[in-house]
Design a protein around this motif. Structure first.
Motif, PDB file in Angstrom:
ATOM      1  N   GLY A  41     -17.696  24.789  49.441  1.00  0.00           N
ATOM      2  CA  GLY A  41     -17.887  26.198  49.113  1.00  0.00           C
ATOM      3  C   GLY A  41     -18.552  26.999  50.213  1.00  0.00           C
ATOM      4  O   GLY A  41     -18.618  28.228  50.132  1.00  0.00           O
ATOM      5  N   ARG A  42     -19.034  26.337  51.238  1.00  0.00           N
ATOM      6  CA  ARG A  42     -19.688  27.049  52.338  1.00  0.00           C
ATOM      7  C   ARG A  42     -18.654  27.457  53.398  1.00  0.00           C
ATOM      8  O   ARG A  42     -17.615  26.812  53.546  1.00  0.00           O
ATOM      9  N   PRO A  43     -18.952  28.491  54.192  1.00  0.00           N
ATOM     10  CA  PRO A  43     -18.084  28.823  55.328  1.00  0.00           C
ATOM     11  C   PRO A  43     -18.026  27.641  56.288  1.00  0.00           C
ATOM     12  O   PRO A  43     -19.015  26.944  56.521  1.00  0.00           O
ATOM     13  N   ARG A  86     -21.292  12.392  54.652  1.00  0.00           N
ATOM     14  CA  ARG A  86     -22.326  11.729  55.454  1.00  0.00           C
ATOM     15  C   ARG A  86     -22.365  12.302  56.870  1.00  0.00           C
ATOM     16  O   ARG A  86     -23.431  12.461  57.459  1.00  0.00           O
ATOM     17  N   ALA A  87     -21.191  12.605  57.411  1.00  0.00           N
ATOM     18  CA  ALA A  87     -21.131  13.105  58.785  1.00  0.00           C
ATOM     19  C   ALA A  87     -21.783  14.472  58.942  1.00  0.00           C
ATOM     20  O   ALA A  87     -22.287  14.800  60.013  1.00  0.00           O
ATOM     21  N   VAL A  88     -21.768  15.276  57.891  1.00  0.00           N
ATOM     22  CA  VAL A  88     -22.401  16.608  57.951  1.00  0.00           C
ATOM     23  C   VAL A  88     -23.659  16.590  57.103  1.00  0.00           C
ATOM     24  O   VAL A  88     -24.001  17.564  56.433  1.00  0.00           O
ATOM     25  N   PHE A  95     -19.562  23.206  60.244  1.00  0.00           N
ATOM     26  CA  PHE A  95     -19.229  22.680  61.575  1.00  0.00           C
ATOM     27  C   PHE A  95     -19.655  23.703  62.633  1.00  0.00           C
ATOM     28  O   PHE A  95     -18.810  24.297  63.318  1.00  0.00           O
ATOM     29  N   PRO A  96     -20.950  23.939  62.779  1.00  0.00           N
ATOM     30  CA  PRO A  96     -21.383  25.041  63.667  1.00  0.00           C
ATOM     31  C   PRO A  96     -21.026  24.823  65.130  1.00  0.00           C
ATOM     32  O   PRO A  96     -20.796  25.781  65.858  1.00  0.00           O
ATOM     33  N   TYR A  97     -20.979  23.571  65.592  1.00  0.00           N
ATOM     34  CA  TYR A  97     -20.754  23.309  67.006  1.00  0.00           C
ATOM     35  C   TYR A  97     -19.285  23.051  67.339  1.00  0.00           C
ATOM     36  O   TYR A  97     -18.911  22.997  68.504  1.00  0.00           O
TER      37      TYR A  97
END
Length: 759
Positions: free
Chosen positions: A316-318, A306-308, A323-325
């Motif tokens: 499976g994602r980088p 929910r947070a992302v 968490f881009p920021y």
């Protein structure tokens, strides 16, 4: 002798018996669950292959089981194996019980493919497939990038032994790694390599398994053109691994390749850790590190998902995408924890961009795990009330707050994206949106502002907003006045981007007329097909009186006209003096079924003029079906009545058995075990010969007459038999009318009935 236990506590023997009973009950429940799962998978496969609803697919599965005589579970196993692309187990020649062995192997393969987890799949593989061959334990490893063997799972071995073989480095793998590198199975009838050093203290490490001299098979798992892992099967003692045994073992081991595929999907982190993280209310994730800049998210719990929420399918994602920021600060904590610094804590991670609407990462905790993994747990710092947090999780919704006392406004990050502005821009107060609003919508915005500032009540409006890049977005604005001791001090609300919804509504509106026209065309098409079918199969056709026979035929279409069916019947005298009687049912409904019905009916009608026996006719008709457009399948019964000999020679293709009524008592004729038309090239259909005498009635029918959703086939057939006995009609047309009136299935299927009376 076992001493009785304390009051209320069973004795040792009673406790052992209770444990045994519970164990048997659990095993039975597991078996029943596996059987139901297998039947559900087969039903789903048939539904997809034949493009029919699930209830029809379930009925079709029953018909297949009856026609083949294999039973529902074995038939389902064949369907699942075929759908999964598994190799069909061949029946070894010259072996007693070879057919039953092959059938058991197919069932074991399907049960393995139907398992829910790696552990369950290996248990099923051992119990249902390899166990009957004498195998006592199995080990399954997968090959890592460094050439190690990592244990995926085992069945039949002790926990200490499994722990000992969890990792097998290349330098001490012995025959395991030789089999892995060679890519070919290694067969060890007595557990020893021929010409090699004895396994043990001085030689290569002894292979896992119960007996030191027990047979072993090292079977490489081939995936994507390479060797992805290794399966080891162990016996307690020596076994002659002959050619037949090797073929059967290879077939049964085939699903192990899929288990290796599942292992990476199932292993979201150290075993059991994901279940623990699921219990946390805080967001938590597992991040794997394969090197600098190669951090990958392996698992997120529900709170973290929910947070992302803006990131679709984060597993499976980088980590940089999820968490881009916060990525840089997160990597520093993970590196410090992995470098021996112990658990890492941070009050908040520095942001290099806007925080997610559900809150920035704060109170972050990082724990290093084995195998370059780290568990990350964090809290969120709320930037808005609870309602705003809830709204922040909804797609295309952003919140805003205008402080009328200071003149400042605040936007959530999504608001910048909605208005096409960078995060460095100043948020626009609601009262300043006028220049950006479409001229036709300015009055709507003014009415909204008047409600908020003059009447001091909540209101909504929908307006079009022009962005700096020239794009136009359609926004729904819902706002409430903020009052402090009765004084208007601010405005708060949400912007919802409804552009996509508006376009969808327009598209739906535009397509409504097309849909209506398509429905009308489909209705007309079905009416034409229905009339064509009724012309081919009239409900009460006139039948000529044939020497020695009195005949009546009835056809009842499906209740719903859109379910135009594929039932047929045919009664026709042949030049040889015999009379052809056929009844059939094409799988499915609609114009394709009606077209296939006409083709097969006419084909059988023409083939009968060759004078061939019913079995030969059905074999030819099967080849016609296999080459027909659309690859239809059908059940059918074909009979030839010889008035001179007083016999009916007949056969079926997965069809319901004919009913013979003699002297007021009915019995179903025993059909040969045959497959339905279109299922198998080169199928052979055996004949049956039934002696008849004057006064006998013979009934040929399709499943629409008897089939009921909540009754077994035997019960449904019994209803037909009892009705035919009770009615006691003397003429065929009378009996046909009474049966069509009193006997009816509940599957909304069409029905064909042919009644013969020997004169």
């Amino acid at each position: 002798m076992t001493e009785p236990g304390p009051a209320g506590v069973p004795s040792g023997s009673a406790l052992a018996a209770a444990v045994a009973d519970l164990t048997a009950e659990i095993a039975a429940l597991h078996a029943d669950r596996a059987r139901r799962r297998l039947l559900d998978l087969a039903t789903g496969a048939l539904s997809a292959q034949l493009s029919i609803p699930p209830d029809e697919a379930a009925d079709h599965l029953v018909h297949l089981a009856v026609s083949t005589g294999l039973g529902a579970v074995d038939t389902a196993a064949d369907i699942v194996n075929a759908a999964a692309g598994a190799h069909v187990v061949e029946v070894p020649e010259g072996r007693p019980g070879a057919l039953s062995d092959a059938r058991r192997a197919r069932r074991g393969m399907a049960a393995t493919l139907a398992s829910d987890s790696v552990g369950e799949a290996l248990d099923t593989l051992l119990e249902g497939g390899l166990g009957p061959l004498g195998v006592r334990s199995v080990f399954l490893w997968r090959r890592t990038e460094t050439g190690c063997l990592e244990l995926v799972g085992q069945a039949g071995a002790s926990r200490p032994e499994a722990s000992h073989w969890q990792w097998v480095p290349p330098e001490c793998g012995g025959p395991l790694h030789r089999a892995l590198q060679g890519g070919l199975p290694v067969w060890l009838p007595d557990g020893q390599e021929k010409g090699g050093e004895p396994m043990g203290a001085r030689g290569p490490p002894r292979l896992p398994g119960a007996g030191p001299n027990g047979a072993r098979v090292l079977f490489p798992i081939r995936r994507a053109g390479g060797t992805a892992g290794l399966l080891l099967a162990a016996w307690e003692g020596p076994v002659s691994l002959d050619e037949g045994m090797r073929r059967e073992f290879a077939d049964l081991a085939e699903p192990a390749g899929r288990v290796v595929d599942w292992a990476r999907d199932e292993e979201d982190g150290p075993r059991g850790l994901s279940a623990v993280l699921d219990l946390l209310e805080q967001p938590a994730a597992i991040i794997a590190t394969a090197g600098p800049g190669r951090e990958v998210v392996e698992y997120v719990n529900a709170a973290a998902r929910r947070a992302v929420g803006e990131v679709h399918d984060p597993v499976g994602r980088p980590a940089a995408q999820v968490f881009p920021y916060s990525h840089e600060g997160l990597v520093r904590l993970i590196t410090a924890a992995a470098g021996g610094g112990g658990p890492q804590f941070a009050p908040a991670l520095p942001q290099d961009g806007p925080a997610p609407e559900s809150g920035s990462m704060a109170h972050v905790k990082v724990l290093a795990l084995a195998r370059e993994r780290a568990a990350v747990v964090w809290d969120t710092v709320d930037t808005s009330p609870v309602l705003v947090r809830v709204l922040g999780r909804l797609a295309r919704i952003a919140w805003f707050e205008d402080d009328l006392m200071t003149g400042r406004s605040r936007w959530s990050p999504k608001a910048y994206a909605i208005f096409g502005l960078g995060t460095e821009a100043d948020p626009l107060p609601l009262r300043m949106l006028g220049p950006r609003v479409h001229a036709e919508d300015e009055d709507d915005l003014k009415q909204l502002l008047a409600a908020l500032t003059e009447r001091r009540e909540g209101a909504q409006a929908q307006v079009r907003v022009t962005r700096p890049d020239g794009g136009v977005r359609r926004l729904r604005i819902a706002a409430e006045p903020v009052l402090t001791q009765g004084v208007l001090t601010g405005v708060a609300g949400v912007y919802q981007d409804v552009t996509a919804q508006h376009h969808t509504e327009l598209a739906l509106s535009a397509s409504f007329d097309r849909l209506t026209a398509a429905q009308a065309e489909a209705e007309m098409r079905n009416q034409v097909v229905l009339r064509l079918q009724q012309a081919l199969q009239p409900e009460s056709p006139p039948l000529e009186t044939l020497p020695g026979l009195e005949i009546a035929a009835r056809y009842r279409p499906a209740l719903a006209e859109y379910r135009v069916g594929g039932d047929w019947y045919d009664v026709h005298p042949l030049p040889c003096g015999r009379v052809l009687v056929s009844v059939g049912d094409i799988a499915g409904h609609g114009i394709d079924a009606a077209t296939a019905m006409t083709a097969l009916r006419n084909a059988l009608h023409g083939l009968a003029f060759t004078g061939a026996a019913p079995g030969q006719l059905m074999g030819w008709l099967n080849e016609v079906t296999l080459s027909a457009p659309g690859q239809p399948t059908a059940t059918a019964v074909c009979a030839l009545y010889d008035p001179g000999a007083g016999v009916v020679r007949w056969t079926t293709a997965g069809h319901l058995p004919p009913l013979l009524v003699r002297d007021g008592r009915g019995r179903f004729l025993e059909p040969p075990h045959t497959v339905l038309l279109g299922a198998l090239p080169g199928a052979v259909y055996a004949d049956r010969t039934t002696k008849v005498r004057p006064g006998d009635f013979l009934l040929f029918y399709t499943d629409g007459l008897v089939e009921r959703r909540h009754e077994g086939l035997d019960e449904s057939l019994a209803v037909l038999r009892r009705a035919a006995e009770r009615l006691g009609a003397e003429r065929t047309d009378e009996l046909a009318d009474l049966l069509m009136a009193e006997v009816s299935g509940d599957t909304d299927d069409d029905t064909s009935l042919v009644v013969l009376r020997v004169c």
